[in-house]
Design an enzyme around this catalytic site. Structure first.
Site, PDB file in Angstrom:
ATOM      1  N   ASP A 123      44.861  57.390  49.866  1.00 27.91           N
ATOM      2  CA  ASP A 123      45.790  57.651  48.762  1.00 27.91           C
ATOM      3  C   ASP A 123      45.900  59.150  48.515  1.00 27.91           C
ATOM      4  O   ASP A 123      44.893  59.871  48.452  1.00 27.91           O
ATOM      5  CB  ASP A 123      45.288  56.945  47.501  1.00 27.91           C
ATOM      6  CG  ASP A 123      46.199  57.154  46.325  1.00 27.91           C
ATOM      7  OD1 ASP A 123      47.229  56.467  46.248  1.00 27.91           O
ATOM      8  OD2 ASP A 123      45.882  58.020  45.487  1.00 27.91           O
TER       9      ASP A 123
ATOM     10  N   CYS B 182      23.382  31.789  19.414  1.00 26.67           N
ATOM     11  CA  CYS B 182      23.998  33.052  18.998  1.00 26.67           C
ATOM     12  C   CYS B 182      24.209  33.959  20.201  1.00 26.67           C
ATOM     13  O   CYS B 182      23.625  33.774  21.262  1.00 26.67           O
ATOM     14  CB  CYS B 182      23.097  33.795  18.003  1.00 26.67           C
ATOM     15  SG  CYS B 182      22.637  32.870  16.535  1.00 26.67           S
TER      16      CYS B 182
END
Length: 493
Positions: free
Chosen positions: A443, A34
């Site tokens: 940037d 699981c």
């Protein structure tokens, strides 16, 4: 993590979905495995054992739980956050390379012997490359069984199985159901009101770890979309995909607990790689809790994280395409970059049909662009040289970009090309190579955001301050960009 038994037990007992994909719980009494968040009552700790991969569980003789469907859990985030051989191998296996080229092809791409790759994967994942690829084939088969009306024989070969018998045996072994039984169960679940996908369309859910902030993710993709190749339509980001066996069109829509995915493929064998590339583009295997917890330690970033947690790094489905677009976007607006790219697409892209929307082309390959006339480009002369040198290097193989790239070595190779400064190199590292620590201190949007928050504004000083954000500086970039009211930060109307 699977070796930390106490921590794994606590995660299972609390049904903590954050650990889905990090490890798998195998129950000794039922022989079922699981995901940690399985909704059933947790077994006794002495009946649990833990594995690092679904493939390791299957190889040990456990079958997938029918309730939590662990084979559909998000992938482990460590494969996208690391640059070592095991992580690069896992990215290539997810991209379907073993099915196409076998283990020798995987070893060649990584520069190792097959024995070395086998040994490293078994040591860390409890399974070799063939077992890992087999687990992926089983999941692909399940998706095709449950979401299409294709005959089982076609599904077997589309999923990568060498024979129908191997397909039948694997599906029974992994899911404890025959292929026909899987399809019947899926039909019962989907019975009732609801819209069925159009013929030839595969509809599925792409899981992720919460939280997910769709604004910067889908906003960025939509705002920079190249006409003809990408579009935002009816609440979905749509784009064309160039794939190993053909091409496809994908529509991706954000939902509270998954991303809805609609795929139309010319060849069903491309399903695994199409899903993998969409997950990669949307950064769906990230661990946002770990990333955000780390970035919150900076008092100046904390308010941004608290305001809108779960930002992802928008990537790409095609690294070569993104590199070309990065060059076209040098020192121009988003709108101008889209215009330049659209001209290339119209002149050199391959036309396709899109009955459900307005997509018209595949983005041109580097080989198609290698023969273009530089004088035909509406770009400054230096930019033309940058672009033609790039596509030439991609076409002749002297530069190779992809999920298996060595991040530092590829940065060095890019920096050797004319016109490739730090911004271009780092944006390719961030969005095409997937380096979570890529950083863009030069940037303009970053520098404006930094100044507004009281962070150092010069590239050198900002880089020094950002050392505390490592190894998640690419995510910090997303939070800083989000301070600007730019379309890349919002879902389109």
């Amino acid at each position: 993590m699977h070796t930390d038994t106490e921590r794994c037990v606590r995660a299972v007992q609390s049904k903590d979905a954050r650990f889905d994909g990090w490890f798998f719980t195998a129950v000794l009494t039922t022989r079922i495995y699981c995901r940690p968040s399985c909704p059933v009552v947790p077994p006794k700790p002495e009946n649990m054992t833990f594995y690092p991969s679904a493939a390791a569980c299957q190889q040990a003789g456990f079958r997938a739980c029918k309730r939590c469907r662990p084979d559909t859990s998000p992938g482990s985030p460590q494969w996208n956050a690391r640059a070592d051989a095991v992580a690069r191998a896992m990215r290539l296996i997810r991209d379907g390379l073993v099915d196409r080229e076998g283990v020798p092809g995987l070893a060649t791409r990584l520069g190792y012997s097959t024995r070395q790759i086998e040994r490293q994967l078994r040591a860390e994942l409890g399974a070799g490359p063939l077992a890992l690829a087999r687990a992926q084939r089983a999941q692909t088969a399940r998706v095709l069984i449950e979401t299409t009306a294709l005959p089982m024989a076609e599904i077997a070969f589309a999923a990568g199985f060498s024979s129908i018998r191997t397909f039948n045996d694997t599906v029974r072994e992994v899911f404890a159901l025959a292929p026909g039984e899987l399809r019947a169960r899926a039909a019962k679940r989907s019975a009732g009101p609801g819209q069925s996908p159009a013929p030839g369309v595969i509809a599925l859910r792409l899981p992720f770890r919460r939280p997910l902030n769709p604004g910067n993710l889908f906003g960025h993709l939509a705002a920079t979309a190249v006409p003809g190749v990408e579009e935002w339509r009816d609440g979905a980001y749509r784009r064309t995909l160039r794939l190993p066996y053909g091409h496809g069109v994908v529509a991706l829509s954000p939902r509270p607990d998954h991303v809805a995915c609609r795929l139309s493929l010319t060849d069903a064998r491309d399903l695994t790689i199409a899903i993998s590339r969409c997950r990669w583009m949307l950064d769906l295997d990230a661990d946002p809790v770990a990333v955000d917890d780390h970035l919150r330690t900076d008092p100046l970033l904390r308010p941004l994280v608290e305001r809108a947690p779960g930002r992802r790094v928008p990537r790409t489905v095609d690294a070569d395409e993104f590199a070309v677009r990065a060059v076209l976007g040098q020192q121009v607006s988003t709108a101008a970059a889209r215009t330049h790219a659209a001209r290339l697409v119209t002149a050199h892209g391959e036309r396709i049909e899109d009955p459900e929307g307005g997509l018209t082309h595949l983005f041109p390959t580097s080989r198609a662009l290698a023969g273009l006339d530089p004088e035909a480009l509406a770009l400054p002369r230096t930019r033309r040289t940058t672009l033609t040198t790039l596509v030439g290097a991609l076409a002749d193989g002297s530069l190779r970009l992809g999920v298996d790239s060595d991040w530092d070595a590829t940065r060095a190779r890019l920096a050797e090309l004319p016109g490739f400064g730090p911004w271009t190199v780092e944006v390719i590292a961030m969005r095409a190579l997937g380096d979570p620590d890529a950083f863009l201190p030069t940037d303009l949007g970053m520098r404006r955001a930094a100044a507004g928050l009281g962070l150092p504004a010069t590239p050198a000083a900002l880089t020094a301050h950002a050392a505390g954000w490592r190894p998640w500086r690419a995510y910090a970039v997303q939070y800083l960009w989000a301070t600007d009211d730019h379309p890349i930060n919002h879902l389109p109307d």
